[in-house]
Write an enzyme that holds these catalytic residues in place. Sequence first.
Site, short mmCIF file in Angstrom:
data_model
loop_
_atom_site.label_atom_id
_atom_site.label_comp_id
_atom_site.label_asym_id
_atom_site.label_seq_id
_atom_site.Cartn_x
_atom_site.Cartn_y
_atom_site.Cartn_z
N CYS A 59 -53.18 52.94 53.28
CA CYS A 59 -52.42 52.97 52.02
C CYS A 59 -51.08 52.26 52.21
O CYS A 59 -50.13 52.85 52.73
CB CYS A 59 -52.22 54.42 51.60
SG CYS A 59 -51.15 54.61 50.16
N CYS A 82 -48.08 53.88 50.66
CA CYS A 82 -47.52 55.04 51.36
C CYS A 82 -46.78 54.60 52.62
O CYS A 82 -45.77 55.20 52.99
CB CYS A 82 -48.63 56.01 51.78
SG CYS A 82 -49.96 56.19 50.59
N ASP A 83 -47.28 53.57 53.30
CA ASP A 83 -46.79 53.29 54.66
C ASP A 83 -46.06 51.96 54.83
O ASP A 83 -45.70 51.59 55.96
CB ASP A 83 -47.99 53.30 55.65
CG ASP A 83 -48.64 54.67 55.73
OD1 ASP A 83 -47.92 55.66 55.50
OD2 ASP A 83 -49.84 54.75 56.01
#
Length: 397
Positions: A194, A197-198
Amino acid sequence: MLKNLNKINIFIFLSYFLLLSLIISQNILSVSHDRFIQENELLNYNRKPYFKLEDIDKIEECVPVAILGGGPGALSAAIYCGRSRIPAYVFMGPNPGGQLIQTSYVENIPGVKRQFGAEIIETMTDQAINFGAHLLEETIIEIDFSDSSKPYKLTTSEGKTISALAVIIATGSSPRKLGIQGEDKYWGRGVAICALCDCTLFTGLDVAIIGGGDAAIEEATLLSSYARQITIFVRKEKMRAAESMQDKLAQYPNVKVVYNKVPLEIEGDEQVVTALKYMDTENNNKIETIPVSGVFLAIGSNPNSQMFAPHLALNKNGYIITDRHQETSAPRVFAAGDVSDAIFRQAVIASATGTIAGLNATALLKNGGFTFNVMEKLSPKLYRSAKKNAFKKVNLN
Ligand code: NDP
């Protein structure tokens, strides 16, 4: 005399020809008419539940419609149950918001201008609650399909048993894994799924993205503001992504696409990822290594249908088979969204099939006599979750 005979012959032939044409056209019309009627009958959803509504009195912890899942399919189904005045109980499960919440900007939902996936989910969540849905932070881990003449028994992860008159499965799909060495070992330590997200973790670093679909491009565009160099590894000679998505890549000078490269191993220093080993199939299957700090997987997803495999008809890839009413092989059990969509896997289609499932689940209950009065009678028996409407807002961070 001969001339007259010819005229008679021509007349007979023409009459015969006209008659034959008339018969054929009548047949064609009646066949297409029949087909049209059949199609329309199919559109009228007249199914009734098998169980007797008077038996409802004996049920404890009941929900009229249980929806499993938390993405666009589940939330759309909940909205349409509510519009039919039958409240849905949405067991959001481990991924509230579904995959849409992990996407950045969405620009292909008709009528929605470019908007964050999480914002779209938040709006759907509000709509579902406004139409009376109960959104629960609970997971259903088992359904007892053994007696379809009674309300289905659902078990939550906390061990509670709930009776559902109708069930809608919208459990979505989960990202696929490569199954190569190093993938599990460095999961969360360089191996990621993701970018939204990262992405900040890879600021100034080089990363590889595996996959040739829309998701690979989406991940690359997200990472491009953070990572130094991004290389998309496509295993064949071309990408599967939409042309319009591929065209976007020209705007990102730090994104490169390489073709005919098959990932073999994710290497690391025991702590974090340091390189990706791959086979170059256009260069005599030569084994190469590229130094990278991150490997993002964007290789598609598998339907979250394992729990239903012994009980419902699934296709060879594990997607739940439904009819055009979204009803599965078990009566009063519907499926919607990615768990039943082996082909398109679009948010708009998840919403559409969720809508059909919501409308038909409630129509089925109403056909069986589930009126407002029955709902009132059922009221003291309804499932009272300690977490009732606990899930109000999705986390946008
Ligand atoms: P797809 O199934 O479309 O693509 C998966 C890609 O991964 C393919 O290129 C496939 O290669 C490759 N792949 C699969 N297994 C391996 C493997 N073991 N090694 C290397 N490569 C592999 O999945 P996506 O997640 O990209 O998209 C799913 C759906 O979601 C699509 O319908 C897409 O349109 C949609 N989507 C839309 C977005 C948007 O519009 N903003 C964003 C993201 C997804 P091959 O082609 O050779 O099979």
